[in-house]
Design an enzyme around this catalytic site. Structure first.
Site, short mmCIF file in Angstrom:
data_model
loop_
_atom_site.label_atom_id
_atom_site.label_comp_id
_atom_site.label_asym_id
_atom_site.label_seq_id
_atom_site.Cartn_x
_atom_site.Cartn_y
_atom_site.Cartn_z
CB ILE A 215 5.27 -4.86 7.32
CG1 ILE A 215 5.70 -6.34 7.21
CG2 ILE A 215 5.33 -4.18 5.96
CD1 ILE A 215 4.86 -7.17 6.26
NE ARG B 180 -4.29 1.47 3.72
CZ ARG B 180 -4.21 2.64 3.11
NH1 ARG B 180 -4.91 2.86 2.00
NH2 ARG B 180 -3.44 3.60 3.57
CE LYS C 232 1.56 -4.18 6.59
NZ LYS C 232 1.75 -3.34 5.38
CE1 TYR D 99 -1.72 -4.93 5.57
CE2 TYR D 99 -1.55 -4.48 3.23
CZ TYR D 99 -1.59 -4.03 4.53
OH TYR D 99 -1.50 -2.69 4.79
CE1 TYR E 170 -16.40 -1.42 -5.52
CE2 TYR E 170 -16.29 -3.32 -6.98
CZ TYR E 170 -16.85 -2.10 -6.64
OH TYR E 170 -17.86 -1.57 -7.40
CB THR F 187 -0.92 0.01 1.23
OG1 THR F 187 -1.62 -1.22 1.30
CG2 THR F 187 -1.90 1.16 1.17
CB THR F 188 3.82 2.22 2.03
OG1 THR F 188 3.10 2.04 3.25
CG2 THR F 188 4.74 3.42 2.18
#
Length: 290
Positions: free
Chosen positions: A202, A137, A160, A132, A106, A43-44
Site C-alpha cells: 500500500i 503512529r 498492511k 493496519y 491513543y 493516513t495519506t
C-alpha cells in the site's frame, strides 16, 4: 484479492474544501497507469482531519470512478469501535471491496483489547478486513500471535504492515493457515518484505509514480528480485524526498507538479519549505516524471 501496487490515495483540497473533480481525475489516472488497487481515506488521505461527510464522500467517489476496474480498500479505522463499524457499514453500502482498520491509537489497549476491538468490528460489519499495523503512529502494535489469532476470523484477510520488521511476514506465515494478504506499508522496504512472503504494497509513492511502482511489484511477483531491487534503487531518492516533511505534504506537492491537484493540506500539516520543494522537483525531473 489485494496484491501488487495499491495506492494510498491523497485527498485533494481546494480553498479548504474537498476537490471532488480532482479526486475523480486522480482515480481515473491511477487506473490508466495500471494500478492494482486503491485505498481512500487512509493516513495519506488525511482521514484524521476529514469530517464524517467528507470521509464518506471520498469513499463514494472512489468507488464510483473505479467502477470495479480495481479493488477499493476503504479506510474505516478508528480507535472507537462504534465509529469503525459505522464507516465499515458505509463502505459496504457504497460498494467498496474491503476495509482497512488501524490499531487502537491513543487508547493504547493491550493485546487482549486489540483482539476484542477488531473482533467487534469483524462481527458487526460485512466486508473483508485488512488490519493496519503501524506502531509508530498508533503507539500500540499487533503482536505476531495476536495477528494469527485474528486471522482465524473468516473475514480478516490480510495486513498492511508498517512495523519496519522484515521478519514479520515470515513469522506470521508460519502461524496463519489460510490465504492471507501480506501488504507492506513502506515503499522503501517493499522488495525485502516481498522476499519474505509479501504480495504487495500500500504505497505512497504510487500517488506520484504509479507506473513505476506497478512495474516494481510485477517484477517481485515474477520472482525477478534482482531487477526489482535495481528499480527500487532508482526510486529510492523519490521515496525519501516525499517524506522529508510529514506525509502527505510531499506527495501533494509532487502531484501539483503533475497537474493532478493543489498542494493544499489541512492543519496540522503545513506547506513545504522551499528547499524540500526544490529537492522533490529535481528528483522528479531526474526520473522524467515531469
Amino acid at each position: 484479492m489485494f496484491y501488487g501496487a495499491i495506492t494510498a490515495l491523497v485527498t485533494p483540497f481546494r480553498n479548504g474544501q474537498l476537490d471532488e473533480d480532482a479526486l475523480r481525475n486522480i482515480v481515473r489516472w491511477q487506473i490508466d497507469q495500471g494500478i492494482n488497487g486503491l485505498v481512500p481515506v487512509g493516513t495519506t488521505g488525511e482521514s484524521p482531519t476529514l469530517s464524517e461527510h467528507e470521509h464518506k464522500r471520498v469513499i463514494e467517489i472512489t468507488v464510483q470512478e473505479t467502477n470495479k476496474a480495481v479493488p477499493v480498500l476503504a479506510g474505516a479505522g478508528s480507535n472507537n469501535p462504534v465509529e469503525a463499524v459505522n464507516y465499515s457499514e458505509f463502505a459496504y453500502q457504497a460498494g467498496a471491496d474491503a476495509t482497512l482498520h488501524v490499531a487502537g491509537y491513543y487508547n493504547r489497549p493491550n493485546q487482549a483489547g486489540l483482539y476484542e476491538h477488531f473482533k467487534h468490528v469483524h462481527d458487526n460489519s460485512k466486508l473483508p478486513i485488512i488490519l493496519y499495523n503501524i506502531p509508530p503512529r498508533s503507539v500500540v502494535g499487533l503482536e505476531v500471535a495476536t495477528m494469527a489469532r485474528l486471522a482465524e476470523l473468516p473475514r480478516i484477510i490480510g495486513v498492511k504492515d508498517a512495523t519496519g520488521d522484515l521478519t514479520r511476514p515470515i513469522r506470521e506465515r508460519a502461524l496463519i493457515n489460510k490465504p492471507f494478504n501480506f501488504l507492506s506499508g513502506d515503499d522503501i522496504t517493499t522488495v525485502a518484505y516481498n522476499v519474505g512472503g509479501g504480495n504487495g504494497c500500500i504505497s505512497v509513492t504510487s500517488n506520484v509514480a504509479p507506473k513505476q511502482i506497478v512495474e516494481l511489484q510485477r517484477l517481485c511477483r515474477e520472482g525477478k528480485y534482482a531487477e526489482a531491487a535495481h528499480l527500487q534503487d532508482k526510486l529510492f531518492a523519490l521515496h525519501t524526498a516525499l517524506f522529508i516533511e510529514p506525509n502527505p505534504t510531499g506527495p501533494k506537492y509532487a502531484m501539483s507538479l503533475l497537474g493532478l491537484c493543489t498542494e493544499e493540506c489541512r492543519l496540522p500539516m503545513v506547506p513545504l519549505q522551499d528547499s524540500t520543494k526544490a529537492t522533490i522537483r529535481r528528483i522528479m525531473e531526474e526520473l522524467e516524471l515531469i
